[in-house]
Scaffold this active site. Structure first.
Site, PDB file in Angstrom:
ATOM      1  N   LYS A  79      25.696 -55.812 -15.994  1.00 16.98           N
ATOM      2  CA  LYS A  79      24.831 -56.917 -16.019  1.00 16.98           C
ATOM      3  C   LYS A  79      24.084 -56.529 -17.125  1.00 16.98           C
ATOM      4  O   LYS A  79      23.658 -57.486 -18.184  1.00 16.98           O
ATOM      5  CB  LYS A  79      24.054 -57.514 -14.651  1.00 16.98           C
ATOM      6  CG  LYS A  79      25.004 -57.800 -13.428  1.00 16.98           C
ATOM      7  CD  LYS A  79      24.567 -58.204 -12.403  1.00 16.98           C
ATOM      8  CE  LYS A  79      23.159 -56.925 -11.868  1.00 16.98           C
ATOM      9  NZ  LYS A  79      24.002 -55.709 -11.259  1.00 16.98           N
ATOM     10  N   ARG A 122      24.320 -42.876 -15.845  1.00 21.27           N
ATOM     11  CA  ARG A 122      23.624 -43.670 -16.562  1.00 21.27           C
ATOM     12  C   ARG A 122      22.238 -43.261 -16.864  1.00 21.27           C
ATOM     13  O   ARG A 122      21.515 -42.529 -16.095  1.00 21.27           O
ATOM     14  CB  ARG A 122      22.979 -44.996 -15.579  1.00 21.27           C
ATOM     15  CG  ARG A 122      22.124 -45.875 -16.481  1.00 21.27           C
ATOM     16  CD  ARG A 122      22.014 -47.318 -15.782  1.00 21.27           C
ATOM     17  NE  ARG A 122      21.588 -47.401 -14.644  1.00 21.27           N
ATOM     18  CZ  ARG A 122      21.644 -48.394 -13.692  1.00 21.27           C
ATOM     19  NH1 ARG A 122      21.691 -49.562 -14.340  1.00 21.27           N
ATOM     20  NH2 ARG A 122      21.390 -48.452 -12.522  1.00 21.27           N
ATOM     21  N   ARG A 172      17.386 -43.184 -13.683  1.00 20.52           N
ATOM     22  CA  ARG A 172      16.283 -44.109 -12.607  1.00 20.52           C
ATOM     23  C   ARG A 172      16.281 -43.481 -11.257  1.00 20.52           C
ATOM     24  O   ARG A 172      17.595 -42.798 -10.790  1.00 20.52           O
ATOM     25  CB  ARG A 172      17.392 -45.564 -12.484  1.00 20.52           C
ATOM     26  CG  ARG A 172      16.636 -46.471 -13.585  1.00 20.52           C
ATOM     27  CD  ARG A 172      17.296 -47.764 -13.394  1.00 20.52           C
ATOM     28  NE  ARG A 172      17.595 -48.366 -12.297  1.00 20.52           N
ATOM     29  CZ  ARG A 172      18.302 -49.432 -11.986  1.00 20.52           C
ATOM     30  NH1 ARG A 172      18.665 -50.250 -13.155  1.00 20.52           N
ATOM     31  NH2 ARG A 172      18.429 -50.264 -11.013  1.00 20.52           N
TER      32      ARG A 172
END
Ligand code: AP5
Length: 214
Positions: A13, A126, A159
């Site tokens: 997204k 990521r 993250r």
């Protein structure tokens, strides 16, 4: 035009939102980014949200609804890509009310379908630019500048919620709370599905077609 991108953590997204705002005249409302900014600034909201996010749980609806209402007031009249909101049926109901109040509506909800087995690899690999938010992946989209962002030179970070033990809770929350939200939009006829296992450029073209954008 207002659109919602809905899908599991890591389904793409954020990647697609960034591609859209680069080419079209949208603003991106990423509730995850707003919460991470609040955490970085150590605001009251950030301190509260962090305990939920670190465990992979959803931040309470009333907090999220207040946050989004405030953002929409600041972005009045613009076309919005909702990325990560709504995630519960209560949030979806509130979003409808917020838009009605502003004589606006959701034009399309794009559901990013993906095999959950792919998601862990996407999320653990990521890396995100701490300065401009550009999204990378250590295997499928590495930065040509190593640990620095190709676009702005910012440092790339992982993250805290992209650890395997947190990811499994995030996926469970998605099934439990966002699954019914997807059904909510399927029933009201605004849902379109895309296969988000494809190359990002292919996904982008498919969404462009769904939205009837040239
Ligand atoms: P949030 O930040 O919204 O995270 P998320 O929804 O879990 O989604 P992600 O950002 O992890 O994934 P993405 O789909 O954007 O994938 P991306 O494009 O980065 O939320 C974080 C937390 O905040 C929540 O857990 C919750 O605690 C709280 N929160 C936020 N909103 C809330 C709300 N409304 N209510 C309550 N709580 C809320 O891609 C991932 C990786 O895959 C990247 O490395 C990318 O390069 C790669 N990739 C992307 N597309 C492709 C592709 N097509 N092919 C191959 N690789 C790809």
């Amino acid at each position: 035009m207002n659109i919602i991108l809905i899908g599991a953590p890591g389904s793409g997204k954020g990647t697609q939102s960034r591609m859209f705002i680069e080419k079209y005249n949208f603003v991106q409302l990423s509730t995850g980014d707003l919460l991470r900014a609040a955490i970085a600034q150590k605001t009251e909201l950030g301190l509260m949200a962090q305990s939920y996010m670190d465990q992979g749980k959803l931040v309470p609806d009333e907090v999220m609804i207040g946050l989004v209402d405030g953002y929409m007031t600041s972005q009045a009249g613009k076309s919005v890509i909702f990325d990560g909101f709504p995630r519960t049926v209560a949030q979806a109901d509130s979003l409808n009310a917020m838009l009605n109040k502003r004589a606006s509506k959701i034009d399309k909800v794009v559901y990013f379908k993906i095999n959950p087995q792919i998601l862990v690899k996407r999320l653990t690999g990521r890396r995100t630019c701490s300065k401009c938010g550009e999204i990378y992946h250590i295997e499928t989209k590495p930065s040509s500048k190593g640990h620095l962002c190709e676009k702005c030179g910012g440092s790339l970070t992982q993250r805290p919620d992209d650890r395997e033990e947190v990811i499994s809770e995030r996926l469970a929350q998605f099934e439990k709370s966002t699954g019914p939200t997807i059904e909510f939009y399927r029933k009201n006829g605004s849902l379109a599905e895309i296969d988000s296992e494809q190359d990002p450029e292919v996904v982008f073209k498919q969404i462009t077609k769904i939205l009837d954008l040239a």
